[in-house]
Design a protein around this motif. Structure first.
Motif, short mmCIF file in Angstrom:
data_model
loop_
_atom_site.label_atom_id
_atom_site.label_comp_id
_atom_site.label_asym_id
_atom_site.label_seq_id
_atom_site.Cartn_x
_atom_site.Cartn_y
_atom_site.Cartn_z
N LYS A 319 -6.84 -2.14 3.50
CA LYS A 319 -5.98 -1.28 4.14
C LYS A 319 -6.15 -2.46 5.61
CE LYS A 319 -2.88 1.75 7.31
NZ LYS A 319 -3.22 2.81 7.64
N PRO A 323 -0.79 -7.33 6.53
CA PRO A 323 -0.59 -7.23 7.96
C PRO A 323 -0.25 -6.04 8.95
CG PRO A 323 0.82 -7.77 5.92
CD PRO A 323 -0.30 -7.01 5.73
N ARG A 324 -0.14 -6.84 9.83
CA ARG A 324 0.15 -5.90 11.21
C ARG A 324 1.37 -5.22 11.00
NH1 ARG A 324 -1.25 -9.00 16.87
NH2 ARG A 324 -0.08 -10.32 15.81
N GLU A 325 1.64 -4.16 11.50
CA GLU A 325 3.33 -3.88 11.40
C GLU A 325 4.28 -4.81 11.69
OE1 GLU A 325 2.70 0.49 13.05
OE2 GLU A 325 3.82 -0.52 14.67
N THR A 326 4.03 -5.12 12.65
CA THR A 326 5.11 -6.07 13.45
C THR A 326 5.47 -7.17 12.86
OG1 THR A 326 2.91 -7.15 14.75
CG2 THR A 326 4.62 -5.39 15.95
N ASP A 327 4.66 -7.71 11.52
CA ASP A 327 4.64 -8.93 11.41
C ASP A 327 6.03 -8.85 10.13
OD1 ASP A 327 1.31 -9.75 10.57
OD2 ASP A 327 2.46 -10.38 11.99
N LYS A 434 7.47 -0.99 11.54
CA LYS A 434 6.85 0.31 11.23
C LYS A 434 7.11 0.79 10.01
CE LYS A 434 4.01 3.16 12.73
NZ LYS A 434 3.93 4.40 12.00
N HIS A 437 5.99 -0.93 6.66
CA HIS A 437 4.95 -0.75 7.05
C HIS A 437 4.83 0.42 6.65
CE1 HIS A 437 1.08 -2.03 8.23
NE2 HIS A 437 1.18 -0.31 8.41
#
Lengths: 673, 225
Positions: A319, A323-327, A434, A437
């Motif tokens: 994990k 990527p970050r969820e905002t990506d 989100k 993600h």
């Protein structure tokens, strides 16, 4: 209770464990040497190959009882290829090693060297240096025994004119030419041709006792210990001259009895009871029905059918690369309006995202959520580490008995482990990126758990198999010990009862003080046989720290025999000694020959009540020797054989053993006699 | 044609190419060879010398024919995915150790692989002995140049801007081979086939830029201009 680990060299089976237990308990019976010392320089000469291996029984007794025993000299003389070869006993690193090194071809030269070594010691070591004691030991069945006897007679030292020579002649009266025949021939030769000088004594010690009892290969050591006792009695500094005189000159024999603390049996009963008791006690405490929630808790399963340690692994190794969820916001859309529309979706799915991004959403998920987990499981190192982690946790959280329980419920267990990982779901108010993600994380986790649960399953299978193997090993070891233990006789029953109870108390006490399980080193599922034996050995060492195991003979008897009072104990010991002494004369002749009792000696620790009682009686009928061992009481009666010419050994039958070929020999059991 | 096991003497090394003024120029180093056979193929399909030889024989070309067809590109497959050319050692050396081919021999959207083999032509037997390569030094790749059209549109009163990305359709495109990268953002965004040939709108931070990247394993097929 903490135990000091005593690592033995690779205990391989129950028999070896039992032997170690017996030796250790015997070791503990020895005390530091008391006040006895050898008065004269003394050389012990083992004649021939057969009796050489029994030197330990003589040396151990002398070392235990004389403070200056380390200065005594030991020689061995053998006839090889027509000539004499003399060896001396070298000091070994281990008290149980006996290494003979070549000395010379002349016994007199070696004897002189040995005596000189002793004379060179400090004055206080030997109080009297004008005499020397030469203690010869000969097995009568040795080849060329007559020559050995002549060597005994004719060898003189050049250092001390006053030499007291004693020969301890070990007779073998088992039927057969090489046993009774050989003994008979030598004896006849000695009594017919030889005249003993004033300084020469011959003790006849046979394996055939006057009662008809025959000492077996396992008991013949008693005669060597007896010869050591005679050396102690005859050479001790503390001892009146007249009493000691009775021990010398002419042909003699001995009746010998001893009562001893049944140390060997105590050790055997204890280790057997320990082995058995450890298992049954722990089993009764730890083997229990385990409900599903308890198993889940031990497996560290969560409500989503995930595993705590796997979650940690996933978060750390996989994990962390996500990527970050905002990506997700930077996916390609057909227009900005479409982008805004998607933002408004409350329950966006991957399909909806793909529709809006021409499949780019799946491509993004594939690359950044799915590939990392697949790459992780292609790395053998990672898989190995994962397996080790899983194995460690299972072994830590389940004890052996719980694993046995799980073995009986394998199918349910596997089903539990394999149950599908659930998606926790996303709250309604989460943004589309989100949600996507979380979806990516979930997809990744499903693949992760798909692989990882297989690993858990295989490690569980290995663990269950290990437990079964361990059980078989345990049973096997227990059987091996049982096979070596023989319980016979009334005394054995009381030993069994008393020490089994002692062991039971030890186990209970440990269970009371320690957290479950109380014996983790013993019941470690991965233990191989040697490790199990080592662990039980360590428990045994803890057990015998109890003072009960370190009592002297009388205290032990007291503990075991329903607390006899002092008179009762004395009576018991006397009767036992009397019973054993009667008929224990170390020779059986075909006809009754006149023998004059020369003396009676008790070898008993001075602090024993029995010794004090004997001393208090102030009888002139016996002499007391302060024995260093506390676990036995020995009694000797010396007999002068006044008419040695009448000696005809029983067991020769009507055969004429004066000639060599008479009847077939019994198979030689290889003891040297 | 007889395929020989790799021989250190008959090896092609350091095959390189340059594009200039409508020509693609190849050069290489060698120790020994009487002739060279150059194979040009679609690199998305695996090239195998044994298979190529079988195709040549099926097509009916004799070794003599091949030797005499100097500097002529012979198509071995109808779809143009495999072509062959012969050049003699003398010609190669005379041309300053170069082989030049016009750019239009190479179709725009096809990634090509070029493999050169050293040969020994036995005149008396009329046989070409072609030597296997030891390493991949005898091969180079001409990836397809990706012309991405990237434009930006400001959005008033917004901390974001729009990037309009256009990539032409590519035949035989492998999903995810081309990715775009947004500066300041860590992950790359792989593009599936459906994203090609249309305008894509990407909302990015105002200060960011978008660039094209090729996935490592597809770099021999595609190249960013």
């Amino acid at each position: 209770m903490e135990q000091k680990q005593n690592i033995k060299e690779n205990l391989c089976n129950g028999k070896e464990l039992l032997e170690c237990c017996i030796n250790k308990l015997n070791e503990n019976q020895q005390r530091e040497t008391g006040g006895n010392v050898a008065l004269y320089p003394t050389v012990i000469i083992m004649m021939g190959n057969k009796c050489r291996d029994f030197v330990q029984y003589i040396k151990n007794t002398l070392d235990e009882n004389w403070n200056n025993a380390c200065f005594l000299q030991y020689l061995c003389v053998v006839k090889e290829d027509g000539q004499w070869k003399v060896f001396f006993l070298k000091d070994g690193d281990n008290v149980n090693t006996y290494i003979w090194e070549y000395s010379s071809i002349n016994l007199e030269i070696s004897l002189d060297d040995a005596i000189v070594k002793m004379l060179e010691t400090e004055e206080k070591i030997f109080s009297s240096r004008t005499s020397v004691k030469l203690e010869y030991v000969l097995d009568a069945t040795e080849d060329n025994s007559v020559e050995y006897f002549k060597l005994f007679q004719q060898t003189n030292n050049t250092m001390c004119p006053n030499e007291l020579k004693t020969l301890y002649l070990m007779l073998d009266q088992r039927p057969g030419d090489s046993h009774a025949g050989a003994s008979h021939r030598l004896l006849r030769s000695i009594v017919k041709d030889s005249v003993l000088t004033g300084s020469q004594t011959v003790y006849l010690l046979s394996n055939y006792l006057s009662s008809g009892q025959m000492l077996s290969d396992n008991n013949i050591w008693q005669n060597y210990r007896l010869s050591a006792n005679l050396i102690l009695l005859g050479g001790n500094k503390k001892g009146s001259g007249s009493v000691i005189q009775n021990l010398f000159r002419g042909f003699k024999t001995v009746s010998y009895a001893f009562v001893t603390k049944p140390t060997d049996e105590i050790a055997a009963v204890s280790i057997r009871a320990l082995f058995h008791g450890l298992y049954t006690s722990e089993e009764s405490k730890l083997f229990h029905e385990m409900p599903a929630n308890e198993i889940k808790e031990k497996l560290q399963m969560d409500e989503y059918n995930g595993f705590l340690y796997l979650e940690e692994l996933f978060n750390k190794k996989i994990k962390a690369k996500f990527p970050r969820e905002t990506d997700w916001k930077y996916l390609p859309f057909s227009s900005w309006q479409d982008y805004k529309k998607v933002q408004g979706y409350t329950a966006i799915t991957l399909e909806m995202a793909d529709n809006a991004t021409f499949g780019a959403a799946t491509a993004f998920m594939q690359k950044h959520y799915i590939e990392p987990v697949k790459n992780f499981f292609e790395d053998n190192n990672e898989i190995m580490q994962c397996k080790e982690k899983i194995s460690g946790i299972l072994k830590k959280n389940f004890n052996y008995f719980e694993i046995l329980y799980l073995s009986e419920h394998q199918e349910s267990l596997k089903e539990m482990v394999a149950s599908l990982y659930h998606f926790a779901g996303s709250p309604e108010k989460d943004s589309f990126y989100k949600r996507l993600h979380d979806l990516g994380v979930y997809e990744s986790k499903c693949i992760f758990y798909n692989y990882a649960k297989k690993l858990i399953k295989s490690e569980l299978e290995l663990l269950l198999e290990s437990a079964q193997n361990f059980k078989e090993i345990y049973i096997k070891c227990e059987k091996e010990i049982e096979q070596q233990c023989f319980i016979t006789g009334g005394e054995s029953k009381s030993v069994e009862k008393f020490y089994s109870e002692t062991v039971r108390e030890y186990i209970e006490q440990k269970q009371h003080f320690n957290h479950s399980p109380a014996f983790p080193e013993v019941f470690r599922v991965s233990n191989i046989k040697e490790e199990l034996l080592q662990a039980v050995w360590n428990e045994y060492l803890g057990l015998i720290k109890n003072n009960i195991y370190n009592c002297n003979f009388e205290q032990e008897l007291d503990n075991r025999m329903n607390k006899l009072n002092e008179n009762g104990r004395h009576k018991f010991v006397s009767e036992e000694l009397k019973k054993r002494l009667k008929g224990s004369v170390r020779i059986k002749n075909t006809i009754e020959i006149p023998m004059a009792k020369a003396g009676c000696y008790y070898l008993v620790n001075a602090n024993a009540e029995y010794a004090k009682t004997l001393e208090a009686a102030e009888s002139k009928e016996y002499v007391l020797f302060d024995l260093n061992r506390t676990d036995c009481i020995e009694q000797l009666e010396i007999y002068n054989i006044t008419s040695p010419g009448l000696l005809h050994l029983a067991g020769t039958g009507d055969k004429n053993y004066d000639n060599t070929k008479s009847r077939p020999d019994l198979p030689n059991k290889g003891t040297g006699i | 044609m007889i395929i020989q096991k790799a021989d250190q003497t008959y090896q092609i090394r350091e095959l390189e190419y340059k594009k200039n003024m409508g020509m693609v120029t190849f050069n290489w180093r060698f120790k020994e060879a009487t002739d060279f056979l150059v194979f040009i193929y679609d690199s998305r399909h695996e090239f195998n010398l044994i298979t190529a030889k079988e195709i040549i024989e099926e097509a009916g070309f004799s070794d003599h024919d091949i030797i005499n067809s100097t500097k002529k590109i012979i198509p071995l497959r109808k779809n143009g995915t495999l072509k062959m050319m012969h050049i003699s050692r003398r010609e190669f050396l005379n041309n300053n150790r170069r082989l030049q081919l016009p750019v239009n021999e190479f179709k725009k959207n096809i990634p090509y692989g070029i493999s050169v083999y050293a040969c020994n032509y036995m005149e008396d037997k009329k046989k070409i002995y072609i030597y296997q390569a030891v390493l991949e030094d005898n091969t180079c790749f001409l990836p397809v140049l990706i012309n991405a059209d990237i434009q930006y549109k400001k959005m008033p009163f917004s901390k974001d801007k729009l990037c309009i990305l256009y990539l032409p359709v590519i035949d035989g495109y492998k999903d995810g081979a081309i990715m775009y990268h947004v500066s300041g953002i860590v992950p790359d965004f792989p593009l599936p086939q459906q994203c090609l040939g249309r305008e894509l709108t990407i909302t990015i931070p105002r200060q960011s830029e978008v660039s094209i990247r090729i996935q490592e394993k597809y770099k021999k097929y595609y190249k960013d201009r």
